[in-house]
Design a protein around this motif. Structure first.
Motif, short mmCIF file in Angstrom:
data_model
loop_
_atom_site.label_atom_id
_atom_site.label_comp_id
_atom_site.label_asym_id
_atom_site.label_seq_id
_atom_site.Cartn_x
_atom_site.Cartn_y
_atom_site.Cartn_z
N VAL A 1 -9.89 5.25 33.46
CA VAL A 1 -9.35 5.74 32.13
C VAL A 1 -10.40 6.45 31.49
O VAL A 1 -10.54 7.64 30.91
CB VAL A 1 -8.85 4.73 31.29
N LEU A 2 -11.52 5.79 31.48
CA LEU A 2 -12.89 6.61 30.77
C LEU A 2 -13.26 7.64 31.12
O LEU A 2 -13.70 8.95 30.57
CB LEU A 2 -13.95 5.46 30.67
N ILE A 3 -13.26 7.82 32.61
CA ILE A 3 -13.64 9.10 33.18
C ILE A 3 -12.52 10.29 33.16
O ILE A 3 -13.10 11.39 33.05
CB ILE A 3 -13.75 9.01 34.65
N THR A 4 -11.28 9.84 33.10
CA THR A 4 -10.20 10.95 32.77
C THR A 4 -10.48 11.44 31.43
O THR A 4 -10.50 12.71 31.07
CB THR A 4 -8.95 10.30 33.09
N GLY A 5 -10.76 10.45 30.45
CA GLY A 5 -10.89 10.94 29.10
C GLY A 5 -11.96 11.85 28.93
O GLY A 5 -12.18 12.81 28.09
N ALA A 6 -13.31 11.47 29.38
CA ALA A 6 -14.56 12.26 29.54
C ALA A 6 -14.34 13.72 30.08
O ALA A 6 -14.72 14.64 29.51
CB ALA A 6 -15.58 11.66 30.27
N ILE B 1 -19.73 1.70 35.93
CA ILE B 1 -18.48 0.88 35.13
C ILE B 1 -17.98 -0.10 35.71
O ILE B 1 -17.93 -1.58 35.33
CB ILE B 1 -17.41 1.84 34.50
N VAL C 1 -10.36 0.60 33.76
CA VAL C 1 -11.38 0.99 32.79
C VAL C 1 -12.05 2.28 33.49
O VAL C 1 -12.10 3.49 32.61
CB VAL C 1 -12.25 -0.01 32.38
N ALA C 2 -12.58 2.24 34.36
CA ALA C 2 -13.41 3.44 34.96
C ALA C 2 -12.55 4.68 35.09
O ALA C 2 -12.89 5.79 34.76
CB ALA C 2 -14.02 3.42 36.41
#
Length: 523
Positions: free
Chosen positions: A209-214, A190, A206-207
């Motif tokens: 947020v996205l990894i935490t969400g995943a 990312i 962004v990295a």
């Protein structure tokens, strides 16, 4: 840095704002500059948020090194960042609790407790203020470029190795190992690929947020920020150390306070110079020196563990996120406190893998790859390479950037003196108008390293009664050279001969006239 690697890193655009070295660091790096445009304001705000997230696990880790409660390190990160944003001399640089300072003050906490540790931090801050006002920052001119290159490369190595426990430590089990590695790889992808599509939002954010969400959506059991230590539930309050105001207390804490002050200033000034180079701007190093002291004093009176410039987080702020003003530094501290106090439960769920990916890219972007190329090493003088490697080796071995820089400067000085010493020559000139006169010519600079062998360069027994030494192409720099010239004169006198030193410039002639015959040479 290679073109491919540079292209993979987030662009620090917009262009650097000019920063002067005036006491106000000009207004270009000030809070006002951050509001000059919507783009600049968004960049500073998002950069501060990314840095705040990266500060949390670091502050907790450094608290463990110092032997204090994690909340003390987190509060120190807040007070250091907010204070330095007002009093510091390098806009966009991040100061907080650091490993270098933690290592220095850890024995105080272990042997004497928290009150003595806080007193040490306050005294260290006072010493930094004094050193700053005395102009200690001017000593930066004696740091060679090869030491700076070694400093940067060692920094990159330390940032990378500091992430290894999060990849191979006790919390990595056979059940979650491959999930952790996959998340780190995804984070790296990312950060590298997103800037090629858009730069509106920092790729590191962004990295995260996205990894935490995943991880939350997938219910993955991987190490998180919450596993690093307990987050505070309240705001920091004023703290006055309960120590006796006696000479015994001063003798106990003074050595550690002095070491903390020197390490903190050196690391901060080196970081400031690195940011100057990255942004093509100039900062006020004197203000940064005493500003670090003020920040440590404030931190001490809030019960913090002290600190200095944080190189890894500064690189995230300046290089990865594009911050250029004090607002990003202020917001990094403010967001940190808001996150750990107000949103502690949310922050605790952030996977360490996301922060590891950010720090790995910071280390890759920080390393001076050009300096390690075989073509560069072949062209570079061996002495320069030796200085760089010495700086890297000592820094990596001790995990202390200050030690590495000190050793690098010493090695550079010794090699320089050795090289210059061999450039001094004494030549016998055959042409002379008189048969009873011998003329010698000295070329090169004369100082303690080069003048040691001067006394052995003349034929005392074979020369005629009158000897002339042409000094027009040299300079007498110190008392060691004067003593050597006295020894030459004394040896000729033992053979019943005279020697005359001609062609001295005004400064050398004055030094020779003032010191000749008073140094005991030849006796």
């Amino acid at each position: 840095m290679s073109d491919d690697l540079r292209a993979s890193l987030p662009d620090p655009a917009p262009r650097p704002l000019p920063v002067t070295g005036s006491p106000d660091a000009a207004s270009s790096g000030s809070f006002r500059a951050a509001f000059s445009s919507g783009t600049r304001l968004r960049t500073e705000v998002l950069a501060g948020l990314v840095v705040a997230l990266a500060l949390i696990p670091e502050a907790i880790a450094f608290s463990i090194i110092a032997g204090v409660d994690p909340r003390i390190g987190l509060f120190a990160a807040f007070t250091m960042a907010v204070t330095i944003s007002f009093v510091g001399g390098r806009p966009a640089m991040i100061s907080a609790a650091t490993g270098a300072v933690a290592l220095v003050i850890a024995p105080v906490m272990r042997d004497h407790g928290l009150d003595h540790l806080v007193a040490t931090v306050i005294l260290g801050g006072v010493i930094q203020v004094v050193l700053g006002l005395l102009g200690v920052a001017k000593l930066m001119r004696f740091v060679p470029r090869s030491v700076m290159t070694g400093f940067v490369n060692a920094l990159a190595i330390l940032i990378f190795t500091s992430q290894l426990p999060h990849l191979f430590g006790d919390k990595i089990t056979p059940d979650n190992r491959w999930w952790v590695y996959t998340l780190v790889a995804a984070g790296l992808a990312i950060i590298v690929l997103l800037p090629r599509w858009t730069k509106v939002v920092p790729a590191p954010l962004v990295a995260i947020v996205l990894i935490t969400g995943a991880v939350l959506l997938g219910g993955l059991d991987v190490p998180t920020v919450g596993d690093e230590g307990e987050l505070p539930q309240s705001l920091p309050t004023l703290f006055f150390p309960d120590v006796p105001l006696t000479l015994e207390t001063l003798r106990t804490i003074a050595p550690y306070a002095l070491a903390m002050a020197l390490v903190g200033i050196l690391e901060s000034l080196m970081t400031a110079k690195l940011v100057d180079d990255i942004t093509d701007t100039h900062s006020n190093k004197t203000r940064e020196s005493w500003g670090q002291g003020v920040a440590n004093i404030v931190t001490g009176f809030f019960g913090g563990m002290g600190g200095c410039a944080m190189i890894g987080q500064t690189m995230i702020n300046v290089k990865a996120s594009g911050a250029r003003t004090r607002l990003s530094t202020f917001l990094a501290g403010t967001f940190l406190l808001a996150l750990v106090v107000g949103l502690g439960d949310v922050v605790a769920t952030i996977p360490m893998a996301a922060l590891v990916a950010v720090m790995i890219m910071v280390s890759v972007g920080t390393f001076d790859w050009h300096s390690a190329r075989p073509s560069t090493l072949r062209r570079m003088p061996k002495s320069e390479t030796a200085v760089m490697l010495a700086t890297v080796a000592v820094t990596v071995a001790t995990h202390n950037l200050a030690y590495g820089v000190i050793v690098g400067v010493v090695v550079a000085a010794v090699l320089f003196l050795r090289r210059v010493a061999h450039l001094t020559t004494v030549t016998r000139l055959d042409a002379s108008d008189e048969d009873d006169e011998r003329v010698y010519a000295v070329d090169g600079e004369l100082f303690f390293a080069s003048s040691n062998d001067l006394v052995y360069q003349f034929d005392y027994a074979g020369d005629p009664r009158r000897v002339v030494v042409d000094m027009s192409r040299t300079h007498v720099w110190d008392a060691s050279t004067v003593a050597a010239l006295d020894a030459v004169q004394h040896k000729y006198a033992q053979h019943g001969k005279t020697v005359e030193f001609r062609g001295l410039d005004a400064d050398s002639a004055e030094r020779l006239a003032r010191l000749a015959g008073t140094l005991g040479a030849g006796h």
